[in-house]
Design a protein around this motif. Structure first.
Motif, PDB file in Angstrom:
ATOM      1  N   GLU A  46       0.451  -1.010   0.268  1.00 45.29           N
ATOM      2  CA  GLU A  46       0.027   0.302  -0.523  1.00 45.29           C
ATOM      3  C   GLU A  46       1.300   0.852  -0.091  1.00 45.29           C
ATOM      4  N   GLU A  47       2.132   1.189   0.824  1.00 45.46           N
ATOM      5  CA  GLU A  47       3.046   2.365   0.605  1.00 45.46           C
ATOM      6  C   GLU A  47       3.623   2.460  -0.693  1.00 45.46           C
ATOM      7  N   PHE A  73       6.366   0.689 -13.393  1.00 40.60           N
ATOM      8  CA  PHE A  73       6.835   1.099 -12.095  1.00 40.60           C
ATOM      9  C   PHE A  73       6.353   1.551 -10.985  1.00 40.60           C
ATOM     10  N   LYS A  74       7.303   1.402 -10.280  1.00 41.66           N
ATOM     11  CA  LYS A  74       6.812   1.958  -8.407  1.00 41.66           C
ATOM     12  C   LYS A  74       7.071   4.172  -8.874  1.00 41.66           C
ATOM     13  N   ARG A  75       6.778   4.458  -7.855  1.00 43.52           N
ATOM     14  CA  ARG A  75       5.909   5.827  -6.702  1.00 43.52           C
ATOM     15  C   ARG A  75       7.755   6.272  -7.034  1.00 43.52           C
TER      16      ARG A  75
END
Length: 92
Positions: A46-47, A73-75
Motif C-alpha cells: 500500500e505504501e 514503474f514504482k512511485r
C-alpha cells in the motif's frame, strides 16, 4: 467507448489481466488515444505500490483497443523521472 469498456477489452485481449492489475484511472485524449493506469494487486505494498501505465489507440468503429506503449514503474521511479524532466533539457 467508455472507460470500463476499454479496460474490459484490454483484459479480454490478454493485454492486462484484471486478476493481477486493478485499473485506477483512465484518461481519454483528444487524438483518440487513452492513458490507463493500473495498480498491481500482488506485487508491492500500500505504501510502495507497483503501477502499469498503458498508452493505447481506441478504434471506436471496430470497438477495439490497440496498445501502443506500456511501462511498469514504482512511485520512486516517478520522483526520479520528474527531477530530470522539470529541469527542461539541462545536459547530463
Amino acid at each position: 467507448m467508455d472507460a470500463r469498456e476499454i479496460v474490459r477489452i484490454l483484459d479480454e485481449k490478454g493485454e492486462v489481466s484484471l486478476e493481477t492489475w486493478r485499473a485506477v484511472s483512465v484518461k481519454k485524449n483528444r487524438d483518440g488515444t487513452v492513458d490507463v493506469l493500473y495498480r498491481n494487486l500482488h506485487v508491492g505494498t500500500e505504501e510502495d505500490p507497483v503501477f502499469l501505465w498503458i498508452y493505447a489507440n481506441v478504434i471506436e468503429e471496430d470497438w477495439d483497443v490497440h496498445v501502443l506503449e506500456r511501462i511498469t514503474f514504482k512511485r520512486e521511479d516517478l520522483a526520479w523521472l520528474l527531477r530530470y524532466v522539470v529541469k527542461k533539457g539541462e545536459g547530463l
